[in-house]
Write a protein that holds these residues in place. Structure first.
Motif, short mmCIF file in Angstrom:
data_model
loop_
_atom_site.label_atom_id
_atom_site.label_comp_id
_atom_site.label_asym_id
_atom_site.label_seq_id
_atom_site.Cartn_x
_atom_site.Cartn_y
_atom_site.Cartn_z
N HIS A 33 0.84 -1.19 0.00
CA HIS A 33 0.00 0.00 0.00
C HIS A 33 0.88 1.25 0.00
O HIS A 33 0.67 2.20 -0.75
CB HIS A 33 -0.90 -0.02 1.23
N TYR A 34 1.88 1.20 0.81
CA TYR A 34 2.77 2.34 0.92
C TYR A 34 3.49 2.60 -0.40
O TYR A 34 3.58 3.74 -0.88
CB TYR A 34 3.78 2.10 2.04
N MET A 35 3.99 1.55 -0.99
CA MET A 35 4.76 1.71 -2.22
C MET A 35 3.89 2.28 -3.34
O MET A 35 4.32 3.11 -4.14
CB MET A 35 5.39 0.39 -2.64
N GLN A 36 2.68 1.80 -3.35
CA GLN A 36 1.76 2.32 -4.34
C GLN A 36 1.53 3.82 -4.13
O GLN A 36 1.53 4.61 -5.07
CB GLN A 36 0.41 1.60 -4.23
N GLU A 37 1.35 4.16 -2.89
CA GLU A 37 1.03 5.54 -2.57
C GLU A 37 2.18 6.47 -2.94
O GLU A 37 1.99 7.55 -3.50
CB GLU A 37 0.73 5.65 -1.07
N VAL A 38 3.38 6.03 -2.58
CA VAL A 38 4.54 6.88 -2.83
C VAL A 38 4.99 6.77 -4.28
O VAL A 38 5.67 7.66 -4.80
CB VAL A 38 5.68 6.49 -1.87
N GLY A 39 4.60 5.68 -4.91
CA GLY A 39 4.96 5.53 -6.31
C GLY A 39 6.35 4.98 -6.55
O GLY A 39 7.05 5.39 -7.47
N ILE A 40 6.79 4.11 -5.68
CA ILE A 40 8.08 3.46 -5.94
C ILE A 40 7.83 1.98 -6.18
O ILE A 40 6.82 1.43 -5.74
CB ILE A 40 9.06 3.62 -4.75
N ASN A 41 8.74 1.37 -6.89
CA ASN A 41 8.58 -0.05 -7.13
C ASN A 41 9.50 -0.84 -6.20
O ASN A 41 10.28 -0.27 -5.44
CB ASN A 41 8.86 -0.39 -8.60
N GLU A 42 9.38 -2.14 -6.33
CA GLU A 42 10.14 -2.99 -5.42
C GLU A 42 11.64 -2.79 -5.56
O GLU A 42 12.38 -2.84 -4.59
CB GLU A 42 9.77 -4.45 -5.67
N GLN A 43 12.07 -2.59 -6.80
CA GLN A 43 13.51 -2.43 -7.02
C GLN A 43 14.02 -1.19 -6.27
O GLN A 43 15.06 -1.23 -5.62
CB GLN A 43 13.79 -2.31 -8.52
N GLN A 44 13.25 -0.13 -6.37
CA GLN A 44 13.65 1.09 -5.67
C GLN A 44 13.67 0.85 -4.16
O GLN A 44 14.55 1.31 -3.46
CB GLN A 44 12.68 2.23 -6.00
N PHE A 45 12.66 0.15 -3.74
CA PHE A 45 12.56 -0.18 -2.32
C PHE A 45 13.81 -0.95 -1.89
O PHE A 45 14.45 -0.62 -0.89
CB PHE A 45 11.30 -1.02 -2.09
#
Lengths: 187, 431
Positions: B64-76
């Motif tokens: 949910h957080y990644m979607q909201e912030v707009g980052i993907n798993e790789q960036q994470f």
């Protein structure tokens, strides 16, 4: 969605960033086969105060530059249905047999064959410990291998190792096989 | 570019991991599920189930957080593996995330959480009730240890007091022979002034007869008892004040001085258990109390004694009543103690009671002397009993110090409890 979850999990896995290679090993077998004793013997712990396992034990053992996370899950009949919850991401299966308990050879064989058919264990190498060789009534490993039809396994590496978890005899040989096999496989 | 990227991503992630959006659901989950996590070597099967639920929760939150912030798993991943994120301070922030993949870490977190909650609960109970209920302390060895210690101390005090009593007795006899006239005058004085001194009857009688001597010696016994305590407990309180009085009555001075110092020390040596009054209520504390109670009696009596000289008949009656009350209390104590220590102590007890009973009467004399200087030496002892028994006006001076003593005793009690709680904590945490 399912894929995303998988991806996330793998991300978190990588987060740990350990340089060591971690290996997940599941230790199964009938009750009273000697799984926990074997586990403690692997971890060089006291093997004299072991009681039947109601849940599961975990030990991490460093060996051959790898970190072996060994999961020993209770073998009582009522617990066996839980086994399959622990099979995910397993790198290797250790199956322990009480070599002196001939009456239950068939039962243990059935359990093993069920495990072999598990989707999560597809292709996963199996090490069978023919435990309790210190007992006079113990059957030899070769005999057990035959009874289990091990030679019919075509889809995976397997090995049977006679041992005595109490005395520690044969345990290290088994571990050596594990490490060699894992290294081969992971490469 | 990539570096810049990861930096703000890390900051954002860390911010998220500290935000209520993350903290509340995760903490809620842990607090709700941690109760089954104990310290046993073996894991319960239910842990796995809970770990699975935890994974699901964290994945949901992070996605949910990644979607909201707009980052993907790789960036994470990049962000989390950047050196910035590897700092120790941030590692602890990431722990709850890593726990999804690491059962052992998860288990540790849950066990910790469970322990925290337990300690919190203990604290709350303590705050509400002032003490932990027996059921929470009983199981601990601490309690029995304490009790054993108290028993030991009590036994030793009794032994000492008996020895000293015997000593005193023999000394007294000598004294009497030597100073016959002087000592008699001392003891007589109060009585004559008081007029009909029924309590002192025995005391009133002349020193000449051996039997009469004993009443006087009783105060000495009390002193002796307290003295025993003194020797044990290093913490002596200023005895000087009373000592000065000693001049007046040779017999008594010794008695008083030790008594005062003795009491506080006694109680402290016994592990800060309650004073005499509490003994009746708390069986656990009883063991030490008897010794203290004598002292307290002596003190209280001392408080009275001053008035005693100028007492009216009614006041004297009160005194008598009190004496009777004291005797009763003592009897109760004896009964209790008998239960506790059946064998050995019985012999001693038989002796000590007899010596004690007379004390009330005898003490007034001593008290009277002490009272003159007495103000300076706050009669520490018997707060609880005093109220019912002690109406006489003369006591005012004594009253305030008594109250102080109460608080001191309570403080001791509190300390004891704290100690218990600490031990408990230790045990829990050690695991």
């Amino acid at each position: 969605m399912g894929e995303a979850q998988k991806g996330l999990l793998s991300v978190i896995e990588k987060l740990k960033g350990t340089t060591e290679q971690e290996v997940r090993i599941v230790l199964l077998g009938l009750d009273n086969a000697g799984k926990t004793t074997l586990l403690k013997s692997l971890a060089s712990e006291d093997v004299n105060t072991i009681t039947p396992t109601q849940g599961f034990n975990i030990k991490s053992v460093a060996s051959h530059g790898m970190k072996l996370n060994v999961w020993d899950i209770g073998g009582q009949r009522k617990i066996r249905p839980f086994w399959k919850k622990y099979l995910e991401n397993t790198d290797l299966l250790i199956y322990v047999i009480d070599s002196a308990d001939k009456k239950r050879f068939e039962e243990t064989g059935l359990e093993l064959s069920e495990l072999i058919d598990e989707e999560n264990l597809k292709g996963v190498p199996v090490l069978i410990f023919a435990n309790k060789q210190d007992l006079a009534t113990a059957s030899p490993a070769s005999e057990i291998a035959e009874g289990l039809n091990l030679h019919t396994y075509r889809d995976r590496e397997w090995q049977i190792q006679a041992c005595s978890a109490v005395s520690g005899e044969g345990v290290q040989d088994g571990m050596n096989w594990i490490c060699n096999n894992i290294v081969n496989k992971k490469k | 570019m990539a570096e810049d990227d990861s930096e703000w991503v890390v900051e954002s992630i860390v911010g998220y991991l500290g935000s209520p959006e993350w903290v509340i659901p995760v903490t809620d989950f842990m607090e709700n599920k941690c109760t089954v996590f104990d310290d046993e070597d073996e894991n319960k099967l239910s842990y796995t189930e809970i770990h699975q639920q935890y994974k699901t929760l964290v994945e949901k939150l992070l996605e949910h957080y990644m979607q909201e912030v707009g980052i993907n798993e790789q960036q994470f991943l990049d962000a989390c593996t950047s050196p910035f994120a590897k700092s120790k301070t941030l590692q602890s922030v990431f722990q709850p995330v890593l726990a999804t993949d690491d059962f052992q870490m998860f288990r540790t977190l849950m066990v910790q959480k469970n322990m925290e909650l337990q300690l919190q609960a203990l604290r709350v109970i303590k705050e509400r009730n002032g003490a932990l209920p027996d059921c929470l302390t009983d199981g601990a060895d601490v309690m029995t240890e304490l009790q054993q210690q108290e028993m030991k101390i009590l036994q030793e005090v009794l032994k000492k007091s008996k020895e000293e009593y015997d000593e005193e007795m023999s000394r007294r006899l000598l004294f009497e022979e030597e100073l016959g006239s002087t000592s008699s005058s001392c003891s007589d004085k109060p009585m004559t002034e008081g007029g009909e001194s029924q309590n002192t009857t025995s005391a009133a009688s002349q020193h000449s007869s051996a039997a009469k001597v004993s009443p006087e010696s009783k105060p000495a016994i009390k002193a002796a008892a307290s003295g025993g305590g003194d020797e044990k407990s290093a913490a002596k309180k200023p005895t000087a004040d009373c000592g000065s009085n000693g001049v007046e009555s040779r017999v008594l001075p010794a008695v008083k001085a030790p008594a005062k110092s003795g009491e506080p020390s006694l109680s402290s040596s016994s592990g800060g258990g309650g004073g005499g009054p509490q003994t009746k209520e708390q069986s656990g504390v009883r063991s030490q109390t008897p010794a203290e109670s004598w002292l307290e009696e002596a003190h209280r009596e001392a408080g009275f004694s001053e008035p005693y000289t100028e007492l009216s008949a009614s006041q004297q009656e009160q005194l008598q009543q009190r004496a009777a009350y004291l005797r009763q209390q003592r009897d109760k104590l004896h009964a209790l103690r008998k239960e506790q220590q059946k064998t050995k102590q019985t012999a001693k007890r038989e002796k000590s009671p007899s010596s004690r009973t007379p004390t009330p009467t005898a003490t007034p004399e001593a008290v009277g002397q002490s009272q003159r200087n007495g103000v300076c030496s706050p009669p520490p002892p018997a707060p609880p009993r005093a109220p019912p028994a002690a109406p006489p006006p003369a006591q005012h001076s004594a009253a305030p110090p008594k109250q102080k003593e109460i608080s001191a005793e309570e403080r001791k009690k509190l300390q004891k409890r704290k100690h218990l709680a600490d031990k408990l904590k230790e045990e829990v945490i050690k695991k």
